[in-house]
Scaffold this motif. Structure first.
Motif, mmCIF file in Angstrom:
data_model
loop_
_atom_site.group_PDB
_atom_site.id
_atom_site.type_symbol
_atom_site.label_atom_id
_atom_site.label_comp_id
_atom_site.label_asym_id
_atom_site.label_seq_id
_atom_site.Cartn_x
_atom_site.Cartn_y
_atom_site.Cartn_z
ATOM 1 N N ALA A 135 72.818 -48.973 18.850
ATOM 2 C CA ALA A 135 71.385 -49.097 18.598
ATOM 3 C C ALA A 135 70.885 -47.993 17.677
ATOM 4 C CB ALA A 135 70.616 -49.070 19.921
ATOM 5 N N GLY A 136 71.354 -46.764 17.899
ATOM 6 C CA GLY A 136 70.902 -45.645 17.072
ATOM 7 C C GLY A 136 71.353 -45.766 15.638
ATOM 8 N N LEU A 137 72.629 -46.089 15.427
ATOM 9 C CA LEU A 137 73.127 -46.237 14.058
ATOM 10 C C LEU A 137 72.500 -47.450 13.380
ATOM 11 C CD1 LEU A 137 76.914 -45.336 14.469
ATOM 12 C CD2 LEU A 137 75.032 -43.895 13.647
ATOM 13 N N ALA A 138 72.251 -48.517 14.142
ATOM 14 C CA ALA A 138 71.584 -49.686 13.572
ATOM 15 C C ALA A 138 70.173 -49.331 13.125
ATOM 16 C CB ALA A 138 71.551 -50.820 14.590
ATOM 17 N N LEU A 139 69.498 -48.496 13.895
ATOM 18 C CA LEU A 139 68.154 -48.066 13.529
ATOM 19 C C LEU A 139 68.161 -47.305 12.207
ATOM 20 C CD1 LEU A 139 65.154 -47.725 14.241
ATOM 21 C CD2 LEU A 139 65.784 -45.675 15.528
ATOM 22 N N VAL A 140 69.128 -46.399 12.047
ATOM 23 C CA VAL A 140 69.233 -45.648 10.794
ATOM 24 C C VAL A 140 69.547 -46.588 9.636
ATOM 25 C CG1 VAL A 140 70.520 -43.854 9.571
ATOM 26 C CG2 VAL A 140 69.911 -43.532 11.976
ATOM 27 N N ALA A 141 70.463 -47.540 9.852
ATOM 28 C CA ALA A 141 70.842 -48.473 8.792
ATOM 29 C C ALA A 141 69.672 -49.365 8.389
ATOM 30 C CB ALA A 141 72.026 -49.327 9.257
ATOM 31 N N VAL A 142 68.950 -49.892 9.371
ATOM 32 C CA VAL A 142 67.788 -50.739 9.073
ATOM 33 C C VAL A 142 66.716 -49.938 8.339
ATOM 34 C CG1 VAL A 142 65.876 -52.014 10.117
ATOM 35 C CG2 VAL A 142 68.211 -52.355 10.944
ATOM 36 N N TRP A 168 79.526 -39.097 20.408
ATOM 37 C CA TRP A 168 78.676 -39.624 19.337
ATOM 38 C C TRP A 168 77.405 -40.300 19.838
ATOM 39 C CZ3 TRP A 168 78.215 -38.120 14.642
ATOM 40 C CH2 TRP A 168 79.286 -37.484 14.014
ATOM 41 N N PRO A 169 77.422 -41.009 20.966
ATOM 42 C CA PRO A 169 76.139 -41.511 21.469
ATOM 43 C C PRO A 169 75.131 -40.394 21.708
ATOM 44 C CG PRO A 169 77.930 -42.635 22.560
ATOM 45 C CD PRO A 169 78.557 -41.533 21.750
ATOM 46 N N ALA A 170 75.579 -39.281 22.274
ATOM 47 C CA ALA A 170 74.661 -38.171 22.542
ATOM 48 C C ALA A 170 74.201 -37.512 21.247
ATOM 49 C CB ALA A 170 75.328 -37.132 23.443
ATOM 50 N N ILE A 171 75.094 -37.399 20.270
ATOM 51 C CA ILE A 171 74.701 -36.829 18.978
ATOM 52 C C ILE A 171 73.624 -37.681 18.334
ATOM 53 C CG2 ILE A 171 75.498 -36.375 16.624
ATOM 54 C CD1 ILE A 171 78.185 -35.528 17.785
ATOM 55 N N VAL A 172 73.818 -39.004 18.349
ATOM 56 C CA VAL A 172 72.830 -39.912 17.754
ATOM 57 C C VAL A 172 71.512 -39.839 18.523
ATOM 58 C CG1 VAL A 172 72.281 -42.337 17.336
ATOM 59 C CG2 VAL A 172 74.551 -41.463 16.775
ATOM 60 N N LEU A 173 71.585 -39.839 19.849
ATOM 61 C CA LEU A 173 70.374 -39.776 20.667
ATOM 62 C C LEU A 173 69.578 -38.509 20.385
ATOM 63 C CD1 LEU A 173 68.664 -40.901 23.038
ATOM 64 C CD2 LEU A 173 70.164 -39.625 24.584
ATOM 65 N N ALA A 174 70.244 -37.358 20.440
ATOM 66 C CA ALA A 174 69.554 -36.086 20.199
ATOM 67 C C ALA A 174 69.016 -36.006 18.770
ATOM 68 C CB ALA A 174 70.493 -34.916 20.480
ATOM 69 N N SER A 175 69.754 -36.553 17.811
ATOM 70 C CA SER A 175 69.324 -36.501 16.415
ATOM 71 C C SER A 175 68.033 -37.289 16.196
ATOM 72 C CB SER A 175 70.417 -37.057 15.504
ATOM 73 O OG SER A 175 71.583 -36.276 15.578
ATOM 74 N N LEU A 176 67.942 -38.471 16.792
ATOM 75 C CA LEU A 176 66.756 -39.301 16.591
ATOM 76 C C LEU A 176 65.546 -38.738 17.333
ATOM 77 C CD1 LEU A 176 68.310 -42.875 16.745
ATOM 78 C CD2 LEU A 176 67.569 -41.594 14.728
ATOM 79 N N VAL A 177 65.775 -38.180 18.528
ATOM 80 C CA VAL A 177 64.666 -37.542 19.248
ATOM 81 C C VAL A 177 64.178 -36.330 18.468
ATOM 82 C CG1 VAL A 177 64.002 -36.349 21.379
ATOM 83 C CG2 VAL A 177 65.442 -38.398 21.483
ATOM 84 N N TRP A 178 65.110 -35.572 17.905
ATOM 85 C CA TRP A 178 64.735 -34.413 17.079
ATOM 86 C C TRP A 178 64.002 -34.862 15.821
ATOM 87 C CZ3 TRP A 178 67.326 -32.800 12.314
ATOM 88 C CH2 TRP A 178 66.821 -31.590 11.805
ATOM 89 N N VAL A 212 66.232 -41.567 8.279
ATOM 90 C CA VAL A 212 67.251 -41.396 7.241
ATOM 91 C C VAL A 212 67.286 -39.961 6.700
ATOM 92 C CG1 VAL A 212 67.044 -43.805 6.561
ATOM 93 C CG2 VAL A 212 65.714 -42.086 5.343
ATOM 94 N N ASN A 213 66.317 -39.143 7.072
ATOM 95 C CA ASN A 213 66.311 -37.755 6.619
ATOM 96 C C ASN A 213 66.788 -36.841 7.749
ATOM 97 O OD1 ASN A 213 65.885 -35.319 5.373
ATOM 98 N ND2 ASN A 213 63.665 -35.423 5.402
ATOM 99 N N GLN A 214 65.886 -36.468 8.652
ATOM 100 C CA GLN A 214 66.282 -35.593 9.760
ATOM 101 C C GLN A 214 67.297 -36.269 10.681
ATOM 102 O OE1 GLN A 214 63.091 -35.913 8.784
ATOM 103 N NE2 GLN A 214 62.269 -33.848 8.501
ATOM 104 N N GLY A 215 67.216 -37.610 10.806
ATOM 105 C CA GLY A 215 68.177 -38.296 11.654
ATOM 106 C C GLY A 215 69.603 -38.113 11.187
ATOM 107 N N VAL A 216 69.836 -38.242 9.874
ATOM 108 C CA VAL A 216 71.186 -38.071 9.340
ATOM 109 C C VAL A 216 71.594 -36.599 9.372
ATOM 110 C CG1 VAL A 216 72.617 -38.316 7.281
ATOM 111 C CG2 VAL A 216 71.064 -40.158 7.940
#
Length: 288
Positions: free
Chosen positions: A21-28, A218-228, A250-254
């Motif tokens: 879900a997190g990577l799909a959000l970044v891709a979309v 990686w799930p936790a990395i994606v989760l923390a990255s998007l919350v941040w 696509v900026n802070q998330g990546v």
């Protein structure tokens, strides 16, 4: 090293769902920005100037690739013991609340007060409560060996070179030249403490580490990255929430993926601190 209870267990299926879900959000988000032509992203909260999104992606993705070059230790101590939900959930809620409440405030000093309350005060309460109901959870020690002690220097130095000394560097600013040397040093140190230090300790060391033990790396990395990434809406938003959230993803998330992987792979806080601090100081330092 202890767990919260003998029945504590990991949740790989939930982790897989969070990761997809997190990577799909970044891709979309990236596809939406490309389709609408809004590929310029804000790189500072001080003005509305933008840079192409790929100038932020390249250093982060190169850094992630370099981290992969360092082999895992011969006696891996990852993953950590399973963290208790009573620690992981309140920290996640504090991060989400910070992102949700920030846009409702009117600027400083409310921003800093809220940050200290949610990103420092809530964890302090969580950890004090953990002392009252042992066993207290502790993550595993950092990996041993010279490769993991000094290995982070390679991706960090390459990221710094790409971000500061190539055409990928952000445009310069004159705010550094407008200050005396003492004022500049004090400003950089205060910004570092309130932003880089507090955020990296909260989002990576505290939040990400606990969710890694529950969901996987990686799930936790994606989760923390998007919350941040989400909290930056309050300081870098343009008034168009959908577009703004896509830009943050696509900026802070990546960038958060790079910061989170630095922490997860080496379990040393100085690498993400250097990157985060250099990123915040970049516009002013490049203008000197």
């Amino acid at each position: 090293m202890t767990t919260d209870a003998p029945t504590a267990r990991r949740h790989p299926r939930a982790g897989h769902a969070v990761l997809v879900a997190g990577l799909a959000l970044v891709a979309v988000a990236a596809l939406w920005l490309a389709a609408t032509g809004d590929t310029g992203i804000r790189y500072s909260a001080d003005h509305t100037d933008t840079v192409p999104v790929w100038t932020r992606w390249i250093p982060a993705l190169v850094g992630i690739a370099l981290i992969r070059l360092i082999p895992p230790p011969s006696d891996p101590r990852w993953p950590d013991p399973v963290a208790p939900w009573r620690e992981a959930v309140p920290l996640l809620l504090a991060g989400v609340a910070f992102a949700a409440i920030m846009p409702l405030l009117g600027g400083e000093p409310a921003y800093t007060v809220l940050k200290l309350a949610l990103l420092l005060g809530v964890p302090a309460g969580v950890f004090l409560a953990a002392r009252r109901w042992p066993p207290r959870w502790r993550p595993g020690p950092p990996p041993a060996g010279a490769a993991h002690r000094w290995g982070p220097a390679l991706p960090v130095v390459v990221w710094l070179m790409l971000s500061y000394a190539t055409p990928l560097a952000a445009p310069t600013s004159d705010w550094g030249r407008a200050m005396t040397p003492v004022e500049l040093v004090v400003t950089v140190l205060v910004v570092f403490a309130i932003n880089a230090l507090l955020e990296e300790v909260f989002y990576r060391r505290w939040l990400q580490t606990r969710w890694e033990s529950l969901l996987g790396r990686w799930p936790a990395i994606v989760l923390a990255s998007l919350v941040w990434a989400a909290w930056h809406l309050a300081i870098q938003g343009t008034g168009r929430p959908g577009l703004d959230l896509a830009m943050l993803a696509v900026n802070q998330g990546v960038l958060g993926l790079f910061l989170g992987y630095l922490w997860s792979r080496y379990r040393r806080i100085w690498p993400p601190l250097v990157v985060h601090g250099a990123l915040n100081a970049m516009p002013g330092l490049l203008g000197l």
